[in-house]
Design an enzyme around this catalytic site. Structure first.
Site, PDB file in Angstrom:
ATOM      1  N   HIS A   1      -9.748   2.094   0.611  1.00 16.16           N
ATOM      2  CA  HIS A   1      -8.303   1.905   0.540  1.00 16.16           C
ATOM      3  C   HIS A   1      -7.917   1.454  -0.867  1.00 16.16           C
ATOM      4  CE1 HIS A   1      -4.269   1.144   1.413  1.00 16.16           C
ATOM      5  NE2 HIS A   1      -4.359   0.369   2.473  1.00 16.16           N
TER       6      HIS A   1
ATOM      7  N   GLU B   1      -0.722   4.381  14.439  1.00 17.68           N
ATOM      8  CA  GLU B   1      -0.338   5.601  13.726  1.00 17.68           C
ATOM      9  C   GLU B   1      -0.551   6.839  14.590  1.00 17.68           C
ATOM     10  OE1 GLU B   1      -0.986   7.754   9.360  1.00 17.68           O
ATOM     11  OE2 GLU B   1      -2.334   6.141   9.985  1.00 17.68           O
TER      12      GLU B   1
ATOM     13  N   LYS C   1      -9.405   8.043   3.311  1.00 20.40           N
ATOM     14  CA  LYS C   1      -9.880   6.672   3.072  1.00 20.40           C
ATOM     15  C   LYS C   1     -11.300   6.476   3.600  1.00 20.40           C
ATOM     16  CE  LYS C   1      -5.487   4.095   3.005  1.00 20.40           C
ATOM     17  NZ  LYS C   1      -4.528   5.154   3.329  1.00 20.40           N
TER      18      LYS C   1
ATOM     19  N   CYS D   1       0.808  -1.220   0.000  1.00 23.55           N
ATOM     20  CA  CYS D   1       0.000   0.000   0.000  1.00 23.55           C
ATOM     21  C   CYS D   1       0.844   1.273   0.000  1.00 23.55           C
ATOM     22  CB  CYS D   1      -0.954  -0.011   1.192  1.00 23.55           C
ATOM     23  SG  CYS D   1      -2.039  -1.464   1.173  1.00 23.55           S
TER      24      CYS D   1
ATOM     25  N   HIS E   1      -2.535   7.521   7.092  1.00 23.73           N
ATOM     26  CA  HIS E   1      -2.816   6.249   6.426  1.00 23.73           C
ATOM     27  C   HIS E   1      -4.226   5.824   6.800  1.00 23.73           C
ATOM     28  CE1 HIS E   1      -1.972   2.569   4.376  1.00 23.73           C
ATOM     29  NE2 HIS E   1      -2.105   1.831   5.453  1.00 23.73           N
TER      30      HIS E   1
ATOM     31  N   PHE F   1       1.620  -3.725   3.876  1.00 28.41           N
ATOM     32  CA  PHE F   1       1.945  -5.057   4.387  1.00 28.41           C
ATOM     33  C   PHE F   1       3.425  -5.345   4.129  1.00 28.41           C
ATOM     34  CE2 PHE F   1      -2.563  -7.110   3.941  1.00 28.41           C
ATOM     35  CZ  PHE F   1      -2.987  -6.361   5.021  1.00 28.41           C
TER      36      PHE F   1
END
Length: 416
Positions: A342, A316, A337, A165, A305, A403
């Site tokens: 996403h 985060e 998002k 991502c 994010h 990831f």
């Protein structure tokens, strides 16, 4: 070595809430959700039956039928967004030194739908290997920058970045550095993803990563809310034209913002989960600030994010508190998002565009769908919940994490 300054002169977007840059921005400011029941396939047997699909996209508007057969949707999206950005930048293709124009593009997965369909067709057959001759070039992630360069004849640096991502944010940072170091004058960069497929929805469901709020999809992406239960799959593309400041000024280009810095780091922790204390996120934001040569107190806004996952939002937020301290409480934080879902490898580019437009228009888009506080997230932070807020934004950051522990952060600044 004296690093050259790099600016943004063109923007293109194809998203679940708008198929152009302006349509995307207007929907962000309005707090529009792009989530709806999946239309690409029968999802009735899947745990998650909704996604943020691109709406009203007809590839035959942009390509002839033969071209469409040669391209996965992620490549189609890439070319459409890149074309808007190139047109927006008003590059003179007749006089441009195309050997100094490159394309660096990010995609976390590439042609997943193509791969899925070819394997399903083979499995349904009699065992005779009958595959589409375009199977491989439709599937590979680097075909998107390749096709963009072929369309325009751009002969500069050309490759794809793959870091889950964080892929398109990685691409933007690489493009930044290629211009800084003099390997190119102009770069087309960004990312695209077409991840709303049986394989992707099924795979992420197996990981328990997706929201299953099938009864109310539009409120499923709810970053920082106590009742969040996973992210919502999105798709689309975002594109930027970057130039050296000197090149942009010499041709009288309109400049949206300066791309002042970028940071990269790794969690080195887990294949999918973030470090619980946000160590990698802390490191990447500190690296980005250092690269730009600015202080934490100079930042006005951050597009987090903010995936709407139970672990990620908490980690985060801890990183933000570590990096920004008391200044955090005077900033605007948001997660777009909540509206787009996403976009996986395209997320970094699409969200960077939101940050650039915040600088241009003096508005921070909202984080929608918030209703219940999470005791693990500091409620004193201004997450720009539910309604856009006007603010003079001089510097904005955008975070993207993937990831494997891949982290990327970009920083944009208003031009002097």
């Amino acid at each position: 070595m004296l690093r050259r300054r790099v600016v943004v002169t063109g923007i293109g977007a194809l998203t679940p809430i708008g198929n152009t840059r302006d349509a995307y921005w207007n929907a962000l400011v309005a707090g529009t959700s792009g989530a709806a029941p999946i239309t690409y396939f029968d999802a009735s047997k899947f745990k998650t039956q909704f996604a943020c699909e691109v709406k009203g996209f007809d590839p035959l508007v942009y390509f002839d039928r033969k071209e469409v057969r040669k391209m996965d949707r992620f490549t189609q999206y890439a070319i459409v967004a890149a074309d808007e950005a190139v047109q927006d930048a008003e590059l003179n293709l007749d006089t441009l030194d195309k050997s100094k124009v490159g394309v660096i593009w990010g995609s976390g997965i590439g042609g997943l739908e193509t791969f899925q369909n070819e394997v399903l067709n083979f499995a349904d057959g009699d065992g005779t290997p009958r595959f589409n001759p375009f199977f491989i070039p439709k599937m590979i992630a680097d075909i998107a920058p390749g096709m963009i360069s072929i369309k325009y004849g751009f002969r500069g640096p050309n490759f794809a970045t793959v870091s889950a991502c964080a892929s398109s944010a990685n691409a933007i940072i690489d493009a930044l550095n290629y211009i800084r170091l003099g390997y190119a004058e102009v770069m087309v960069t960004g990312g695209s993803e077409a991840g709303v497929t049986k394989a992707s929805i099924g795979g992420f469901n197996a990981m328990h990563a997706l929201s299953t709020r099938n009864d109310d999809p539009t409120t499923a992406s709810r970053p920082f809310d106590n009742d969040r239960d996973g992210f919502v799959m999105g798709e689309g593309a975002g594109a930027l034209v970057l130039e050296s400041l000197e090149h942009a000024q010499a041709r009288g280009a309109t400049i949206y913002a300066e791309l002042a810095g970028g940071g990269l780091s790794a969690d080195a922790h887990h294949i999918t989960a973030p470090h619980p204390e946000g160590i990698g996120a802390t490191s990447v934001m500190e690296s980005c600030l250092a690269d730009a040569g600015v202080a934490a107190s100079d930042i006005d806004a951050i597009n987090m994010h903010g995936t709407s996952t139970p672990l990620g939002d908490v980690a985060e937020t801890k990183a933000l508190k570590e990096v920004f301290g008391k200044h955090l409480y005077s900033m605007n934080i948001n997660s777009t998002k909540s509206m787009t879902g996403h976009l996986l490898g395209a997320a970094g580019a699409v969200e960077a565009i939101a940050s650039i437009m915040s600088i241009k228009h003096g508005i921070v888009p909202p984080t929608i769908n918030y209703s219940t506080a999470d005791e693990n997230i500091d409620s004193k932070i201004n997450f720009t919940f539910n309604t856009a807020q006007k603010r003079d934004v001089s510097m904005a950051m955008s975070n993207t994490f993937g990831f494997g522990g891949h982290n990327a952060c970009v920083l944009f600044a208003k031009m002097d």
